[in-house]
Structures are given as structure tokens and as C-alpha cells.
Design a protein around this motif. Structure first.
Motif, PDB file in Angstrom:
ATOM      1  N   ARG A 164      31.231 -10.625  19.200  1.00 25.33           N
ATOM      2  CA  ARG A 164      29.957 -10.534  19.914  1.00 25.33           C
ATOM      3  C   ARG A 164      28.808 -11.069  19.058  1.00 25.33           C
ATOM      4  O   ARG A 164      27.943 -11.803  19.544  1.00 25.33           O
ATOM      5  CB  ARG A 164      29.704  -9.082  20.306  1.00 25.33           C
ATOM      6  N   LEU A 165      28.791 -10.719  17.781  1.00 29.43           N
ATOM      7  CA  LEU A 165      27.744 -11.220  16.877  1.00 29.43           C
ATOM      8  C   LEU A 165      27.817 -12.732  16.718  1.00 29.43           C
ATOM      9  O   LEU A 165      26.793 -13.419  16.715  1.00 29.43           O
ATOM     10  CB  LEU A 165      27.857 -10.545  15.513  1.00 29.43           C
ATOM     11  N   MET A 211      18.516 -11.259  21.193  1.00 25.80           N
ATOM     12  CA  MET A 211      18.118 -10.414  20.061  1.00 25.80           C
ATOM     13  C   MET A 211      18.543  -8.964  20.306  1.00 25.80           C
ATOM     14  O   MET A 211      19.016  -8.282  19.399  1.00 25.80           O
ATOM     15  CB  MET A 211      16.610 -10.502  19.820  1.00 25.80           C
ATOM     16  N   ALA A 212      18.378  -8.490  21.542  1.00 25.02           N
ATOM     17  CA  ALA A 212      18.828  -7.134  21.888  1.00 25.02           C
ATOM     18  C   ALA A 212      20.345  -7.024  21.747  1.00 25.02           C
ATOM     19  O   ALA A 212      20.860  -6.010  21.249  1.00 25.02           O
ATOM     20  CB  ALA A 212      18.389  -6.773  23.303  1.00 25.02           C
ATOM     21  N   ASN A 213      21.079  -8.054  22.159  1.00 23.38           N
ATOM     22  CA  ASN A 213      22.542  -8.077  21.997  1.00 23.38           C
ATOM     23  C   ASN A 213      22.928  -8.028  20.526  1.00 23.38           C
ATOM     24  O   ASN A 213      23.876  -7.345  20.139  1.00 23.38           O
ATOM     25  CB  ASN A 213      23.134  -9.347  22.622  1.00 23.38           C
ATOM     26  N   MET A 214      22.188  -8.771  19.704  1.00 22.19           N
ATOM     27  CA  MET A 214      22.488  -8.817  18.277  1.00 22.19           C
ATOM     28  C   MET A 214      22.275  -7.437  17.636  1.00 22.19           C
ATOM     29  O   MET A 214      23.115  -6.976  16.856  1.00 22.19           O
ATOM     30  CB  MET A 214      21.607  -9.854  17.587  1.00 22.19           C
ATOM     31  N   ILE A 215      21.190  -6.773  17.980  1.00 23.25           N
ATOM     32  CA  ILE A 215      20.919  -5.445  17.428  1.00 23.25           C
ATOM     33  C   ILE A 215      21.978  -4.452  17.892  1.00 23.25           C
ATOM     34  O   ILE A 215      22.496  -3.660  17.094  1.00 23.25           O
ATOM     35  CB  ILE A 215      19.498  -4.984  17.816  1.00 23.25           C
ATOM     36  N   SER A 216      22.328  -4.509  19.168  1.00 17.34           N
ATOM     37  CA  SER A 216      23.342  -3.600  19.713  1.00 17.34           C
ATOM     38  C   SER A 216      24.705  -3.814  19.053  1.00 17.34           C
ATOM     39  O   SER A 216      25.389  -2.855  18.688  1.00 17.34           O
ATOM     40  CB  SER A 216      23.449  -3.804  21.226  1.00 17.34           C
ATOM     41  N   ALA A 217      25.100  -5.054  18.897  1.00 18.14           N
ATOM     42  CA  ALA A 217      26.390  -5.358  18.272  1.00 18.14           C
ATOM     43  C   ALA A 217      26.401  -4.935  16.811  1.00 18.14           C
ATOM     44  O   ALA A 217      27.392  -4.386  16.315  1.00 18.14           O
ATOM     45  CB  ALA A 217      26.708  -6.847  18.391  1.00 18.14           C
TER      46      ALA A 217
END
Length: 138
Positions: free
Chosen positions: A20-21, A106-112
Motif C-alpha cells: 500500500r505504501l 497523503m491520507a492513505n500514506m498516513i493510514s498505511a
């Protein structure tokens, strides 16, 4: 369930979050790319996950991990921008910009990243508990 299965489960979660990252990094790297054609424009990609049930051979023991089924490409249309001075502009002066939403990525990156960290905490806590259990026998 075997005590060591927690390492397999957390490891599969870490592997999934790593994919994901990497996908998010690829999306962010191509966020401002443009193309001459709509078909050639970069489209956002997202990994598709599935719970993976593993049954122990000959037993009723089962564990659930995470498996990456594949990478799906977004079906959203790329932006059509009028930039007649751009070297990649078509004969009408338009370029097609990728459909990547930077705020969403950016939200996906923080969550992952947080999910990856949580799996590391699970591994470390399990290891500490096993070491304390072994030390009880001393």
C-alpha cells in the motif's frame, strides 16, 4: 492456535501495508504528470486486499492473515487542461493530467504507515510476552 501464528498474521499485515505504501508513493510521484492523450495519462492505483484463511494440516486450527489480490487502476477520468504552450499538448492545445488526488494519497500514506507501526507493536508485544513466559521457568 499456536502462539507463533501471531508472527505470521502480523507479518502478512506488514507486507500488505508495504504494498500500500509503495502504491501510494507511485501515485504521488505521478500526481503532476501529463500526457498527450487521455489513454496515456497516469491513473491512480490502489491495492486490493483479501482476508487469507490458513487452516493447519489435520486440525481445526485456523488463522486469518492478509493477502494482496492485485493492484486496481482508478476509472476516474484524467483532467483535461488547456495548455497550448506545453510540448505535450495535442493539436487543440490540451494535455491530460493524472487523476491522482494528492490529499487522498497523503491520507492513505498516513493510514498505511500507522497500520504498519501497529503490526510492529503487535510483534514486539508478543515477543516480550513470550520472553517473560520463558523467564518464569527460571
Amino acid at each position: 492456535m499456536s502462539l507463533f501464528k501471531v508472527f505470521d498474521i502480523a507479518g502478512s499485515g506488514m507486507s500488505a501495508q508495504s504494498v500500500r505504501l509503495n502504491t501510494t508513493a507511485s501515485n504521488l510521484a505521478n500526481a503532476n504528470s501529463v500526457s498527450t492523450t487521455e489513454e496515456g495519462a497516469y491513473r491512480s492505483r490502489q491495492p486490493l486486499f483479501q482476508a487469507a484463511l490458513d487452516r493447519a494440516a489435520g486440525g481445526n486450527d485456523a488463522t486469518v492473515g492478509v493477502r494482496v489480490l492485485g493492484i486496481m487502476e482508478s476509472s476516474a477520468e484524467p483532467q483535461r487542461l488547456f495548455e497550448p504552450g506545453n510540448p505535450q499538448a495535442d493539436e487543440e492545445g490540451y494535455v491530460y493530467k493524472s487523476n491522482v488526488n494528492i490529499a487522498e494519497e497523503m491520507a492513505n500514506m498516513i493510514s498505511a504507515s500507522r497500520s504498519f507501526q501497529n503490526n510492529i507493536e503487535v510483534l514486539n508485544t508478543s515477543k516480550d510476552l513470550m520472553m517473560r513466559t520463558l523467564n518464569l521457568g527460571r
